[in-house]
Design a protein around this motif. Structure first.
Motif: not given
Length: 117
Positions: A70-74, A77-79, A83-92, A106-117
């Motif tokens: 989330k800090l990177y997103q803010s 630093l979208y990429d 990557q962190l959200f994906r790695d975290g999802t795998e670890l979880a 959910e964070a991945i989906l929100q970020l992808q939506f933000e990146m598509d804008d």
């Protein structure tokens, strides 16, 4: 409660946690907690350094993936965030932590939506 009182309490927490980190640099919990407190004070760079230190020191520390992402997103630093959200999802998933996996997804989906804008 006045904002000065609240700010004073937060500064005391920051001092207490900073002392704990200085006394025990391997204490990832205190580093993580200190980073969260620094974020409340909008001290983003220091928070980022602490989150990154936690991740490097203890890649199994699941909470860091969401907050550092989330800090990177803010910071735009979208990429890196993705990557962190994906790695975290795998670890979880590996840890069978379905709640955190769902939050990271959910964070991945929100970020992808933000990146598509």
């Amino acid at each position: 409660m006045t904002s000065n009182s609240s700010k004073s309490k937060n500064n005391n927490r920051i001092k207490h946690l900073a002392t704990a980190v200085q006394q025990n640099p391997d204490d990832t919990f205190s580093k993580f907690a200190l980073a969260l407190e620094l974020l409340k004070e909008n001290r983003v760079e220091k928070a980022q350094l602490l989150f990154e230190a936690v991740l490097k020191q203890d890649p199994e520390y699941l909470g860091v993936y969401y907050h550092l992402g989330k800090l990177y997103q803010s910071r735009g630093l979208y990429d890196e965030a993705l990557q962190l959200f994906r790695d975290g999802t795998e670890l979880a998933a590996k840890k069978n932590d379905l709640r955190t996996k769902s939050e990271l997804h959910e964070a991945i989906l929100q970020l992808q939506f933000e990146m598509d804008d």
